[in-house]
Write a protein that holds these residues in place. Structure first.
Motif, PDB file in Angstrom:
ATOM      1  N   PRO A 145      56.743  40.680  37.425  1.00 36.35           N
ATOM      2  CA  PRO A 145      56.175  41.644  38.356  1.00 36.35           C
ATOM      3  C   PRO A 145      55.513  40.941  39.539  1.00 36.35           C
ATOM      4  CG  PRO A 145      54.912  41.542  36.293  1.00 36.35           C
ATOM      5  CD  PRO A 145      56.118  40.695  36.116  1.00 36.35           C
ATOM      6  N   LEU A 195      35.962  46.763  28.742  1.00 45.46           N
ATOM      7  CA  LEU A 195      36.329  45.757  29.731  1.00 45.46           C
ATOM      8  C   LEU A 195      36.882  46.504  30.940  1.00 45.46           C
ATOM      9  CD1 LEU A 195      37.052  42.721  30.435  1.00 45.46           C
ATOM     10  CD2 LEU A 195      39.291  43.195  29.435  1.00 45.46           C
ATOM     11  N   LYS A 204      41.842  43.881  41.015  1.00 43.82           N
ATOM     12  CA  LYS A 204      42.676  43.612  39.843  1.00 43.82           C
ATOM     13  C   LYS A 204      43.672  42.489  40.063  1.00 43.82           C
ATOM     14  CE  LYS A 204      42.350  47.856  37.389  1.00 43.82           C
ATOM     15  NZ  LYS A 204      42.970  49.085  36.963  1.00 43.82           N
ATOM     16  N   ARG A 205      44.061  41.910  38.979  1.00 42.94           N
ATOM     17  CA  ARG A 205      45.094  40.851  38.936  1.00 42.94           C
ATOM     18  C   ARG A 205      44.702  39.630  39.767  1.00 42.94           C
ATOM     19  NH1 ARG A 205      50.571  44.074  37.519  1.00 42.94           N
ATOM     20  NH2 ARG A 205      51.011  42.209  36.331  1.00 42.94           N
ATOM     21  N   ASN A 206      43.420  39.353  39.711  1.00 41.49           N
ATOM     22  CA  ASN A 206      42.924  38.132  40.343  1.00 41.49           C
ATOM     23  C   ASN A 206      42.235  37.244  39.320  1.00 41.49           C
ATOM     24  OD1 ASN A 206      43.343  38.136  43.339  1.00 41.49           O
ATOM     25  ND2 ASN A 206      42.529  40.207  43.030  1.00 41.49           N
ATOM     26  N   ALA A 212      39.130  39.659  34.904  1.00 44.33           N
ATOM     27  CA  ALA A 212      38.979  40.030  33.489  1.00 44.33           C
ATOM     28  C   ALA A 212      39.181  38.799  32.605  1.00 44.33           C
ATOM     29  CB  ALA A 212      39.970  41.131  33.120  1.00 44.33           C
ATOM     30  N   ALA A 250      46.391  46.961  29.839  1.00 47.79           N
ATOM     31  CA  ALA A 250      45.391  46.295  28.987  1.00 47.79           C
ATOM     32  C   ALA A 250      46.079  45.540  27.851  1.00 47.79           C
ATOM     33  CB  ALA A 250      44.414  47.326  28.430  1.00 47.79           C
ATOM     34  N   ASN A 257      49.092  44.243  27.812  1.00 44.36           N
ATOM     35  CA  ASN A 257      49.648  43.011  28.417  1.00 44.36           C
ATOM     36  C   ASN A 257      48.561  41.981  28.622  1.00 44.36           C
ATOM     37  OD1 ASN A 257      52.292  43.551  28.694  1.00 44.36           O
ATOM     38  ND2 ASN A 257      52.211  44.148  30.845  1.00 44.36           N
ATOM     39  N   PHE A 258      47.455  42.478  29.159  1.00 38.52           N
ATOM     40  CA  PHE A 258      46.341  41.571  29.439  1.00 38.52           C
ATOM     41  C   PHE A 258      45.870  40.900  28.141  1.00 38.52           C
ATOM     42  CE2 PHE A 258      41.837  40.813  29.228  1.00 38.52           C
ATOM     43  CZ  PHE A 258      41.670  39.896  30.259  1.00 38.52           C
ATOM     44  N   ARG A 294      48.301  38.371  26.756  1.00 42.73           N
ATOM     45  CA  ARG A 294      48.302  37.168  27.578  1.00 42.73           C
ATOM     46  C   ARG A 294      47.065  36.306  27.312  1.00 42.73           C
ATOM     47  NH1 ARG A 294      50.292  36.536  33.352  1.00 42.73           N
ATOM     48  NH2 ARG A 294      49.308  34.605  33.963  1.00 42.73           N
TER      49      ARG A 294
HETATM   50  C1  LIG Z   1      43.025  45.567  31.928  1.00 42.84           C
HETATM   51  C2  LIG Z   1      42.124  45.040  33.046  1.00 42.84           C
HETATM   52  C3  LIG Z   1      40.714  44.818  32.512  1.00 42.84           C
HETATM   53  C4  LIG Z   1      42.719  43.727  33.586  1.00 42.84           C
HETATM   54  O1  LIG Z   1      41.854  43.220  34.599  1.00 42.84           O
HETATM   55  P1  LIG Z   1      42.359  42.112  35.668  1.00 42.84           P
HETATM   56  O2  LIG Z   1      41.145  41.512  36.288  1.00 42.84           O
HETATM   57  O3  LIG Z   1      43.346  42.731  36.548  1.00 42.84           O
HETATM   58  O4  LIG Z   1      43.076  41.068  34.720  1.00 42.84           O
HETATM   59  P2  LIG Z   1      43.458  39.545  35.083  1.00 42.84           P
HETATM   60  O5  LIG Z   1      43.728  39.420  36.540  1.00 42.84           O
HETATM   61  O6  LIG Z   1      42.455  38.634  34.490  1.00 42.84           O
HETATM   62  O7  LIG Z   1      44.797  39.371  34.239  1.00 42.84           O
HETATM   63  C5  LIG Z   1      45.946  39.896  34.794  1.00 42.84           C
HETATM   64  C6  LIG Z   1      47.011  39.920  33.697  1.00 42.84           C
HETATM   65  O8  LIG Z   1      46.798  41.075  32.860  1.00 42.84           O
HETATM   66  C7  LIG Z   1      48.050  41.779  32.701  1.00 42.84           C
HETATM   67  N1  LIG Z   1      48.018  42.982  33.535  1.00 42.84           N
HETATM   68  C8  LIG Z   1      46.953  43.466  34.224  1.00 42.84           C
HETATM   69  N2  LIG Z   1      47.282  44.617  34.858  1.00 42.84           N
HETATM   70  C9  LIG Z   1      48.572  44.845  34.573  1.00 42.84           C
HETATM   71  C10 LIG Z   1      49.477  45.876  34.927  1.00 42.84           C
HETATM   72  N3  LIG Z   1      49.109  46.915  35.715  1.00 42.84           N
HETATM   73  N4  LIG Z   1      50.738  45.814  34.455  1.00 42.84           N
HETATM   74  C11 LIG Z   1      51.123  44.814  33.648  1.00 42.84           C
HETATM   75  N5  LIG Z   1      50.312  43.782  33.265  1.00 42.84           N
HETATM   76  C12 LIG Z   1      49.048  43.820  33.722  1.00 42.84           C
HETATM   77  C13 LIG Z   1      49.102  40.804  33.217  1.00 42.84           C
HETATM   78  O9  LIG Z   1      49.415  39.916  32.163  1.00 42.84           O
HETATM   79  C14 LIG Z   1      48.346  40.095  34.328  1.00 42.84           C
HETATM   80  O10 LIG Z   1      48.883  38.852  34.665  1.00 42.84           O
HETATM   81  P3  LIG Z   1      49.791  38.746  36.020  1.00 42.84           P
HETATM   82  O11 LIG Z   1      48.985  39.375  37.113  1.00 42.84           O
HETATM   83  O12 LIG Z   1      50.002  37.274  36.198  1.00 42.84           O
HETATM   84  O13 LIG Z   1      51.041  39.500  35.699  1.00 42.84           O
HETATM   85  C15 LIG Z   1      42.061  46.055  34.232  1.00 42.84           C
HETATM   86  O14 LIG Z   1      43.385  46.424  34.542  1.00 42.84           O
HETATM   87  C16 LIG Z   1      41.238  47.311  33.967  1.00 42.84           C
HETATM   88  O15 LIG Z   1      40.049  47.381  34.313  1.00 42.84           O
HETATM   89  N6  LIG Z   1      41.859  48.364  33.372  1.00 42.84           N
HETATM   90  C17 LIG Z   1      41.176  49.647  33.147  1.00 42.84           C
HETATM   91  C18 LIG Z   1      40.208  49.562  31.993  1.00 42.84           C
HETATM   92  C19 LIG Z   1      40.889  49.106  30.716  1.00 42.84           C
HETATM   93  O16 LIG Z   1      41.999  49.482  30.394  1.00 42.84           O
HETATM   94  N7  LIG Z   1      40.162  48.250  29.937  1.00 42.84           N
HETATM   95  C20 LIG Z   1      40.674  47.633  28.723  1.00 42.84           C
HETATM   96  C21 LIG Z   1      40.295  48.348  27.479  1.00 42.84           C
HETATM   97  S1  LIG Z   1      38.528  48.554  27.261  1.00 42.84           S
END
Ligand SMILES: CC(C)(COP(=O)(O)OP(=O)(O)OC[C@H]1O[C@@H](n2cnc3c(N)ncnc32)[C@H](O)[C@@H]1OP(=O)(O)O)[C@@H](O)C(=O)NCCC(=O)NCCS
Length: 184
Positions: free
Chosen positions: A6, A100, A107-109, A112, A142, A144-145, A148
């Protein structure tokens, strides 16, 4: 042919410096507001946990040491809230990541990822041997996150529900004008 990975969203501005630190009392309302945007009732139908001010206040008052925020330019842009727990009849301690979230604009920086890494360290310092998370099966980003970030051994949990509005006791109770539980 291998599917392409992606595409990462391009930011118009460079990412400001992001600080991960322990949550403080002054952060509670910003964390609550951010959670309100991320954990909407439609997306989070589980009843056993809901994002409300009471849940957050209680968690912060008892588990502040395992509540972290991410801050950029003086604003809270993410959080990881957890607690250490011990199951009855188990010698093991668990670190449970309860909530979280990262502001959609950031996001995606890797924010998290940094929050979870730091929280993992705090759990280890408190003798946790296993870290737990849970989320809705349809929360693919989440899941996926978490995958990973080293989580696995996924167990599916089924929630069942029953509408009580057709139960005669419900009908009787709600037809009775003396039973007015509504708040003023
Ligand atoms: C899940 C969440 C916490 C990730 O935060 P983030 O700061 O974007 O995560 P990071 O940048 O550290 O990690 C990114 C990785 O997570 C996964 N990921 C995050 N968003 C994604 C998406 N929309 N689709 C697919 N994979 C995703 C991927 O593996 C991604 O790596 P990539 O960007 O190299 O593909 C954020 O999307 C969020 O706040 N979601 C809403 C709340 C939630 O669902 N919380 C979790 C349960 S409490």
């Amino acid at each position: 042919m291998e599917p392409l990975p992606p595409a990462r969203r391009k930011r118009s501005k460079p990412l400001p410096s992001v600080d991960i630190r322990e949550m403080e009392l002054r952060d509670v309302s910003a964390v609550f507001d951010l959670g309100q945007k991320l954990f909407t009732a439609e997306e989070w139908p589980t009843l056993y946990r809901s994002w409300d001010d009471h849940e957050l206040a209680q968690l912060f008052s008892t588990e502040a040491e395992t509540c972290l925020v991410a801050e950029a330019e003086g604003r809270v842009i993410g959080f990881a809230l957890g607690r250490v727990m011990q199951k009855p009849r188990s010698a093991w301690r668990y670190g449970w990541l309860l909530w979280l979230g990262v502001d959609r604009r950031f996001k995606r920086n890797g924010i998290a990822t940094r929050l979870v890494k730091q929280l993992t360290g705090l759990f280890i310092e408190r003798d946790a041997r296993i870290m737990l998370v849970d989320t809705a099966a349809k929360n693919h980003s989440a899941i996926n996150f978490f995958r990973r970030n080293g989580f696995g051994q996924e167990i599916r949990h089924v929630y069942l529900s029953q509408n009580l509005e057709n139960d005669p006791r419900y009908i009787e109770r709600n037809d009775d004008p003396t039973n007015d539980d509504t708040e003023d």
